[in-house]
Design a protein around this motif. Structure first.
Motif, PDB file in Angstrom:
ATOM      1  N   VAL A  86      61.731  32.496  46.958  1.00  0.00           N
ATOM      2  CA  VAL A  86      60.554  33.296  47.261  1.00  0.00           C
ATOM      3  C   VAL A  86      60.352  34.334  46.172  1.00  0.00           C
ATOM      4  CG1 VAL A  86      59.406  34.775  48.945  1.00  0.00           C
ATOM      5  CG2 VAL A  86      61.016  33.028  49.726  1.00  0.00           C
ATOM      6  N   ALA A  87      59.113  34.451  45.680  1.00  0.00           N
ATOM      7  CA  ALA A  87      58.771  35.469  44.692  1.00  0.00           C
ATOM      8  C   ALA A  87      57.353  35.943  44.971  1.00  0.00           C
ATOM      9  CB  ALA A  87      58.887  34.920  43.273  1.00  0.00           C
ATOM     10  N   VAL A  88      57.075  37.179  44.620  1.00  0.00           N
ATOM     11  CA  VAL A  88      55.751  37.748  44.853  1.00  0.00           C
ATOM     12  C   VAL A  88      55.197  38.332  43.563  1.00  0.00           C
ATOM     13  CG1 VAL A  88      56.293  38.272  47.257  1.00  0.00           C
ATOM     14  CG2 VAL A  88      56.632  40.018  45.515  1.00  0.00           C
ATOM     15  N   SER A  89      53.877  38.491  43.524  1.00  0.00           N
ATOM     16  CA  SER A  89      53.201  39.168  42.430  1.00  0.00           C
ATOM     17  C   SER A  89      52.407  40.323  43.031  1.00  0.00           C
ATOM     18  CB  SER A  89      52.255  38.202  41.701  1.00  0.00           C
ATOM     19  OG  SER A  89      51.127  37.896  42.516  1.00  0.00           O
ATOM     20  N   ALA A  90      51.608  40.969  42.204  1.00  0.00           N
ATOM     21  CA  ALA A  90      50.811  42.086  42.704  1.00  0.00           C
ATOM     22  C   ALA A  90      49.730  41.618  43.666  1.00  0.00           C
ATOM     23  CB  ALA A  90      50.171  42.818  41.523  1.00  0.00           C
ATOM     24  N   PHE A  91      49.452  40.318  43.704  1.00  0.00           N
ATOM     25  CA  PHE A  91      48.347  39.812  44.512  1.00  0.00           C
ATOM     26  C   PHE A  91      48.794  38.972  45.694  1.00  0.00           C
ATOM     27  CE2 PHE A  91      46.791  40.489  40.206  1.00  0.00           C
ATOM     28  CZ  PHE A  91      45.716  41.322  40.445  1.00  0.00           C
ATOM     29  N   PRO A 176      29.392  48.537  29.292  1.00  0.00           N
ATOM     30  CA  PRO A 176      29.063  49.728  30.080  1.00  0.00           C
ATOM     31  C   PRO A 176      29.980  49.827  31.290  1.00  0.00           C
ATOM     32  CG  PRO A 176      27.425  48.007  30.404  1.00  0.00           C
ATOM     33  CD  PRO A 176      28.301  47.547  29.286  1.00  0.00           C
ATOM     34  N   ALA A 177      30.054  51.005  31.881  1.00  0.00           N
ATOM     35  CA  ALA A 177      30.964  51.246  33.003  1.00  0.00           C
ATOM     36  C   ALA A 177      30.712  50.279  34.149  1.00  0.00           C
ATOM     37  CB  ALA A 177      30.834  52.690  33.482  1.00  0.00           C
ATOM     38  N   TRP A 178      29.428  50.021  34.474  1.00  0.00           N
ATOM     39  CA  TRP A 178      29.137  49.144  35.608  1.00  0.00           C
ATOM     40  C   TRP A 178      29.651  47.722  35.355  1.00  0.00           C
ATOM     41  CZ3 TRP A 178      26.443  44.686  34.945  1.00  0.00           C
ATOM     42  CH2 TRP A 178      25.641  44.578  33.797  1.00  0.00           C
ATOM     43  N   ALA A 179      29.605  47.280  34.086  1.00  0.00           N
ATOM     44  CA  ALA A 179      30.076  45.929  33.762  1.00  0.00           C
ATOM     45  C   ALA A 179      31.598  45.856  33.871  1.00  0.00           C
ATOM     46  CB  ALA A 179      29.624  45.541  32.362  1.00  0.00           C
ATOM     47  N   ASN A 180      32.282  46.901  33.428  1.00  0.00           N
ATOM     48  CA  ASN A 180      33.742  46.909  33.544  1.00  0.00           C
ATOM     49  C   ASN A 180      34.182  46.949  35.001  1.00  0.00           C
ATOM     50  OD1 ASN A 180      34.848  46.742  30.901  1.00  0.00           O
ATOM     51  ND2 ASN A 180      34.177  48.830  30.481  1.00  0.00           N
ATOM     52  N   ILE A 181      33.472  47.711  35.814  1.00  0.00           N
ATOM     53  CA  ILE A 181      33.805  47.758  37.244  1.00  0.00           C
ATOM     54  C   ILE A 181      33.571  46.393  37.888  1.00  0.00           C
ATOM     55  CG2 ILE A 181      33.136  48.753  39.464  1.00  0.00           C
ATOM     56  CD1 ILE A 181      32.530  51.362  37.991  1.00  0.00           C
ATOM     57  N   SER A 182      32.457  45.763  37.552  1.00  0.00           N
ATOM     58  CA  SER A 182      32.161  44.430  38.086  1.00  0.00           C
ATOM     59  C   SER A 182      33.213  43.423  37.655  1.00  0.00           C
ATOM     60  CB  SER A 182      30.774  43.969  37.622  1.00  0.00           C
ATOM     61  OG  SER A 182      29.768  44.842  38.085  1.00  0.00           O
ATOM     62  N   LEU A 183      33.640  43.539  36.404  1.00  0.00           N
ATOM     63  CA  LEU A 183      34.663  42.630  35.879  1.00  0.00           C
ATOM     64  C   LEU A 183      35.989  42.843  36.604  1.00  0.00           C
ATOM     65  CD1 LEU A 183      35.164  40.468  33.696  1.00  0.00           C
ATOM     66  CD2 LEU A 183      35.873  42.303  32.167  1.00  0.00           C
ATOM     67  N   LEU A 184      36.315  44.105  36.877  1.00  0.00           N
ATOM     68  CA  LEU A 184      37.547  44.410  37.601  1.00  0.00           C
ATOM     69  C   LEU A 184      37.517  43.829  39.008  1.00  0.00           C
ATOM     70  CD1 LEU A 184      40.253  45.865  37.918  1.00  0.00           C
ATOM     71  CD2 LEU A 184      38.981  47.930  38.543  1.00  0.00           C
ATOM     72  N   VAL A 185      36.396  43.991  39.707  1.00  0.00           N
ATOM     73  CA  VAL A 185      36.266  43.454  41.067  1.00  0.00           C
ATOM     74  C   VAL A 185      36.380  41.933  41.053  1.00  0.00           C
ATOM     75  CG1 VAL A 185      34.691  43.177  43.020  1.00  0.00           C
ATOM     76  CG2 VAL A 185      34.899  45.400  41.902  1.00  0.00           C
ATOM     77  N   ALA A 186      35.704  41.291  40.086  1.00  0.00           N
ATOM     78  CA  ALA A 186      35.762  39.837  39.980  1.00  0.00           C
ATOM     79  C   ALA A 186      37.178  39.366  39.668  1.00  0.00           C
ATOM     80  CB  ALA A 186      34.801  39.349  38.901  1.00  0.00           C
ATOM     81  N   THR A 187      37.884  40.122  38.835  1.00  0.00           N
ATOM     82  CA  THR A 187      39.262  39.772  38.483  1.00  0.00           C
ATOM     83  C   THR A 187      40.179  39.863  39.695  1.00  0.00           C
ATOM     84  OG1 THR A 187      38.955  40.524  36.205  1.00  0.00           O
ATOM     85  CG2 THR A 187      41.218  40.368  37.012  1.00  0.00           C
ATOM     86  N   LEU A 188      40.030  40.914  40.478  1.00  0.00           N
ATOM     87  CA  LEU A 188      40.844  41.069  41.691  1.00  0.00           C
ATOM     88  C   LEU A 188      40.585  39.921  42.663  1.00  0.00           C
ATOM     89  CD1 LEU A 188      40.472  44.914  42.307  1.00  0.00           C
ATOM     90  CD2 LEU A 188      42.475  43.702  41.421  1.00  0.00           C
ATOM     91  N   ALA A 189      39.309  39.556  42.821  1.00  0.00           N
ATOM     92  CA  ALA A 189      38.964  38.454  43.721  1.00  0.00           C
ATOM     93  C   ALA A 189      39.547  37.133  43.216  1.00  0.00           C
ATOM     94  CB  ALA A 189      37.445  38.348  43.863  1.00  0.00           C
ATOM     95  N   ALA A 190      39.452  36.901  41.905  1.00  0.00           N
ATOM     96  CA  ALA A 190      39.960  35.657  41.332  1.00  0.00           C
ATOM     97  C   ALA A 190      41.478  35.569  41.458  1.00  0.00           C
ATOM     98  CB  ALA A 190      39.538  35.548  39.861  1.00  0.00           C
ATOM     99  N   SER A 191      42.173  36.669  41.190  1.00  0.00           N
ATOM    100  CA  SER A 191      43.635  36.670  41.285  1.00  0.00           C
ATOM    101  C   SER A 191      44.084  36.481  42.734  1.00  0.00           C
ATOM    102  CB  SER A 191      44.200  37.980  40.728  1.00  0.00           C
ATOM    103  OG  SER A 191      43.988  38.060  39.339  1.00  0.00           O
ATOM    104  N   THR A 192      43.349  37.066  43.662  1.00  0.00           N
ATOM    105  CA  THR A 192      43.675  36.884  45.080  1.00  0.00           C
ATOM    106  C   THR A 192      43.471  35.435  45.495  1.00  0.00           C
ATOM    107  OG1 THR A 192      43.049  39.171  45.593  1.00  0.00           O
ATOM    108  CG2 THR A 192      43.113  37.619  47.424  1.00  0.00           C
ATOM    109  N   ARG A 194      43.719  32.802  43.639  1.00  0.00           N
ATOM    110  CA  ARG A 194      44.804  32.005  43.077  1.00  0.00           C
ATOM    111  C   ARG A 194      46.110  32.246  43.836  1.00  0.00           C
ATOM    112  NH1 ARG A 194      45.052  29.857  38.128  1.00  0.00           N
ATOM    113  NH2 ARG A 194      46.962  30.977  37.543  1.00  0.00           N
ATOM    114  N   ALA A 195      46.335  33.481  44.265  1.00  0.00           N
ATOM    115  CA  ALA A 195      47.550  33.781  45.028  1.00  0.00           C
ATOM    116  C   ALA A 195      47.566  33.033  46.347  1.00  0.00           C
ATOM    117  CB  ALA A 195      47.655  35.283  45.277  1.00  0.00           C
ATOM    118  N   LEU A 196      46.410  32.817  46.945  1.00  0.00           N
ATOM    119  CA  LEU A 196      46.352  32.072  48.204  1.00  0.00           C
ATOM    120  C   LEU A 196      46.773  30.621  48.016  1.00  0.00           C
ATOM    121  CD1 LEU A 196      43.029  33.406  49.790  1.00  0.00           C
ATOM    122  CD2 LEU A 196      45.384  34.104  50.292  1.00  0.00           C
ATOM    123  N   ARG A 197      46.711  30.131  46.785  1.00  0.00           N
ATOM    124  CA  ARG A 197      47.163  28.769  46.479  1.00  0.00           C
ATOM    125  C   ARG A 197      48.520  28.778  45.783  1.00  0.00           C
ATOM    126  NH1 ARG A 197      44.051  26.458  42.587  1.00  0.00           N
ATOM    127  NH2 ARG A 197      43.006  28.397  42.006  1.00  0.00           N
TER     128      ARG A 197
END
Length: 212
Positions: A86-91, A176-192, A194-197
């Motif tokens: 068993v191993a875990v990551s941040a997600f 711009p700040a809004w694009a970086n925030i959007s990218l961060l949210v999308a990254t968190l969703a994508a990593s989550t 992948r973690a579910l699989r």
């Protein structure tokens, strides 16, 4: 796997029932094995990726619903014919596999009520949609890596001691700040997703900066 943590004996408590509100705070996996007498055994691994009440992440091993052992991931629990790693990551959980001495392994089955179980059901019932989601997650993480690393390097080299040692770096990418925030949210969703699989890559899923 990296160095496994010590395993402590269980307390004999019953496996808590999985509740619907634990979708993203609890991971539960099962494995069917034959016991020494040939009877069927159900081994279960219960993990709270976000940590227990004290903030520590622990994996708990159950046999037919009775607590057998506890360890902090990465962990290897001895079971008949091999071990459950068993191993875990941040997600979330990145590894929950049954490994035999000859090196063969198979992933444990996620509990149907868990988020991992629901994602596995989507893969069985709608394989095309599942593949599309997986591909989208991969693309999002790759784009995030390409756009994010230059900006991170620029910020790091703005720190005076770093700038004195290696100089400064100007990122060719300036979002711009809004694009970086959007990218961060999308990254968190994508990593989550992948973690579910139980998909994990040290570069794409945070290991590069998280030390995993």
């Amino acid at each position: 796997m990296s160095r496994d943590e010590p395993v402590t004996l269980g307390e004999g408590k019953r496996l808590p029932r999985y509740r619907w509100w634990q979708q993203f705070s609890r991971s539960l996996f099962h494995l069917q094995l034959a016991g020494d007498d040939g009877s069927r055994q159900t081994w279960s691994v219960d993990v709270r990726p976000g940590g227990d009440a004290d903030g520590e992440v622990r994996a708990r091993l159950y046999l037919d619903g009775v607590h057998q052992a506890t360890a902090k991931p990465p962990a290897a629990f001895p079971v008949p014919g091999g071990a459950i790693e068993v191993a875990v990551s941040a997600f979330g959980v990145k590894r929950s596999h049954y490994v035999t001495p000859d090196g063969s392994e198979r992933q444990l089955s996620p509990d149907p009520s868990s988020a991992e179980g629901r994602r596995a059901r989507l893969e069985r019932t709608h394989p095309a949609a599942s593949r599309a989601m997986g591909a989208a997650s991969l693309v999002v993480l790759a784009v995030s890596l390409v756009l994010g690393i230059p900006q991170i390097l620029e910020q790091i080299t703005q720190i005076p001691p770093v700038a004195e040692m290696v100089g400064t770096f100007s990122s060719p990418v300036q979002l711009p700040a809004w694009a970086n925030i959007s990218l961060l949210v999308a990254t968190l969703a994508a990593s989550t997703e992948r973690a579910l699989r139980l998909r994990y890559n040290w570069l794409l899923d945070g290991g590069l900066f998280g030390g995993e």
